[in-house]
Design a protein around this motif. Structure first.
Motif, PDB file in Angstrom:
ATOM      1  N   PHE A 143     -14.316   3.747 -31.932  1.00 50.21           N
ATOM      2  CA  PHE A 143     -14.786   3.312 -30.542  1.00 50.21           C
ATOM      3  C   PHE A 143     -15.837   4.288 -30.137  1.00 50.21           C
ATOM      4  N   SER A 144     -16.017   5.687 -30.413  1.00 49.42           N
ATOM      5  CA  SER A 144     -17.015   6.421 -30.077  1.00 49.42           C
ATOM      6  C   SER A 144     -18.198   6.879 -31.083  1.00 49.42           C
ATOM      7  N   GLY A 145     -17.376   7.079 -32.354  1.00 50.38           N
ATOM      8  CA  GLY A 145     -18.161   7.696 -33.298  1.00 50.38           C
ATOM      9  C   GLY A 145     -17.430   7.530 -34.729  1.00 50.38           C
ATOM     10  N   VAL A 146     -17.961   8.459 -35.786  1.00 54.51           N
ATOM     11  CA  VAL A 146     -17.224   8.269 -36.882  1.00 54.51           C
ATOM     12  C   VAL A 146     -17.093   9.867 -37.350  1.00 54.51           C
ATOM     13  N   PHE A 147     -16.243   9.999 -38.294  1.00 50.92           N
ATOM     14  CA  PHE A 147     -15.876  11.602 -38.850  1.00 50.92           C
ATOM     15  C   PHE A 147     -16.367  11.430 -40.233  1.00 50.92           C
ATOM     16  N   SER A 148     -16.618  12.696 -40.680  1.00 52.84           N
ATOM     17  CA  SER A 148     -16.875  13.049 -42.098  1.00 52.84           C
ATOM     18  C   SER A 148     -16.508  14.474 -42.311  1.00 52.84           C
ATOM     19  N   GLY A 149     -16.479  14.861 -43.297  1.00 53.31           N
ATOM     20  CA  GLY A 149     -15.919  16.298 -43.742  1.00 53.31           C
ATOM     21  C   GLY A 149     -14.931  16.511 -44.676  1.00 53.31           C
ATOM     22  N   PHE A 150     -14.493  17.638 -45.065  1.00 52.65           N
ATOM     23  CA  PHE A 150     -13.246  17.783 -46.014  1.00 52.65           C
ATOM     24  C   PHE A 150     -12.644  19.135 -45.720  1.00 52.65           C
ATOM     25  N   SER A 151     -11.577  19.199 -46.491  1.00 53.04           N
ATOM     26  CA  SER A 151     -10.998  20.527 -46.547  1.00 53.04           C
ATOM     27  C   SER A 151     -10.115  20.916 -47.672  1.00 53.04           C
TER      28      SER A 151
END
Length: 427
Positions: A231-239
């Motif tokens: 709804f508001s944004g997208v996420f990215s990254g890793f761990s």
């Protein structure tokens, strides 16, 4: 057992190195926000394993990273390349799109490869023509759908010397074509997954297993994903819990266990991956880790988006017990609030009990441990290393060890507890 069609041919492998002409041509129509997280990626060809080097990396690679916007249309075309020990990969067209039409929202990945020529046999030349793979994942207004296809138009043998060209049977997923001494060719696998939260489609055009080298060529890989509630944004990254690289960026230990952040988030659910132990090769002579876990948690509404990724280790043993650390955790947090913008932090990055020998010490004493203990090969200890940070992205390593090979003078950097997370409200 698979029905395998075999043709009596023999060949001697030879290495041919060529250049790749890459001509990216990104373009896009007007971008439209949607409430879906979309992703599309793929490549024309990749050589893996065995003793043949991948001289050009991923030929024709192109991707659309996590986005909420429909209207992206990007491509990466190559004029072809000579690949060591294989022959020639013909002109490659790679295209990735995000599309909105009415209530339908799609992520599309497609590849077209003119031909693959295996030309190292003294008996003749084998040409695989008209390769393609297409993957689509979409929302049709009622539910999520996925579709993937891979196909080959022709396989032709052109014998050396006198003789007509011969049309060979087209291989399939369960009916590979075996050419003794040269290669086994098969149609790539396709995957289609749907659930209440999204859809994923994946396809390989063809795979070529090169005899005598244990190398494999993947030609025409496509992948498309769509997930709801962005709804508001997208996420990215890793761990991950541990990774190690040598001087020059060469990976010595991959990211284990690796968690990639999902585009639209996890709906507030904690998702984790765990393994008990990772063989570290030469690095294991100095450092040993046990109890490895990585994970993510994220959520969003129409006005907020946020969450974190984390990588943790239950126990770290450095120098055969000279330094022991329990409960190491790296955590990267990013949050967005409409009207206020984004913030990041490494809150949650922490250490449990720390021992030098049998003495319990503080984190500050750990950072100066090299003046108190002598561990051959250990050059530096760093804690809570912020690799990168901005308003909407942060990357942190809980414990970083720099190891020095006394005989070769090379350095290896070992990251224990590694997390990166980003929230993008404008993507």
């Amino acid at each position: 057992m698979r029905n395998i069609r075999t043709f009596a041919l023999s060949a001697a492998a030879a290495a041919v190195v060529g250049a790749v002409l890459v001509v990216p041509a990104p373009s896009q129509a007007a971008l439209t926000n949607t409430s879906f997280g979309m992703f599309a990626a793929g490549f024309g060809s990749r050589v893996t394993g065995g003793n043949i080097p991948a001289n050009s990396g991923d030929l024709g690679y192109q991707t659309i990273g996590c986005t909420r916007k429909a209207g992206y249309d990007v491509n990466n075309n190559t004029a072809g390349a000579k690949v060591p020990g294989v022959g020639t990969i013909g002109a490659t067209t790679t295209k990735q799109r995000t599309v909105k039409s009415g209530s339908t929202v799609k992520s599309i990945s497609e590849h077209k490869i003119a031909d693959v020529v295996l030309d190292k046999s003294p008996l003749g030349k084998v040409t695989v023509e008209g390769l393609s793979s297409v993957s689509q994942a979409w929302w049709d207004g009622k539910g999520y759908k996925a579709d993937s296809k891979a196909k080959i138009a022709h396989v032709v043998l052109d014998p050396a010397g006198p003789g007509q060209k011969i049309d060979l049977p087209i291989p399939g997923r369960d009916k590979p074509l075996v050419i003794p001494g040269i290669a086994t060719i098969g149609l790539g696998n396709t995957v289609e997954k749907t659930n209440a939260d999204g859809a994923e489609a994946y396809a390989n055009g063809i795979w070529i297993k090169l005899h005598g080298t244990d190398s494999e060529v993947i030609v025409g890989r496509s992948r498309a994903e769509i997930n709801g509630q962005a709804f508001s944004g997208v996420f990215s990254g890793f761990s991950n819990s541990i990774d190690a690289t040598a001087l020059g960026g060469v990976a010595k230990v991959g990211k284990n266990p690796l968690t990639n952040a999902g585009c639209a988030g996890t709906k507030g659910k904690l998702k984790t991956k765990s393994i008990g132990h990772v063989p570290l090769g030469e690095t294991g002579d100095i450092v040993d880790v046990k109890g490895l876990t990585s994970g993510q948690r994220s959520n969003q509404t129409k006005t907020t988006a946020g969450g974190y990724t984390f990588g943790e280790v239950a126990n770290v043993n450095i120098g055969d017990g000279a330094i022991r650390i329990e409960a190491i955790r790296a955590q990267a947090n990013a949050n967005f609030v409409k009207g206020k913008g984004s913030t990041t932090s490494i809150s949650g990055t922490k250490f449990g009990d720390i021992y030098i020998g049998k003495q319990k010490v503080s984190l500050a004493q750990l950072e100066s441990a090299l003046s108190r203990v002598d561990i051959p090969g250990l050059a530096k200890i760093e804690t809570k290393v912020v690799v990168e940070r901005s308003k909407n992205l942060v990357e942190v390593v809980a414990l970083r060890l720099t190891l020095l090979d006394a005989t070769e003078g090379t350095k290896t950097v070992v990251n224990i507890g590694h997390a990166k997370f980003k929230v993008n409200a404008n993507k």
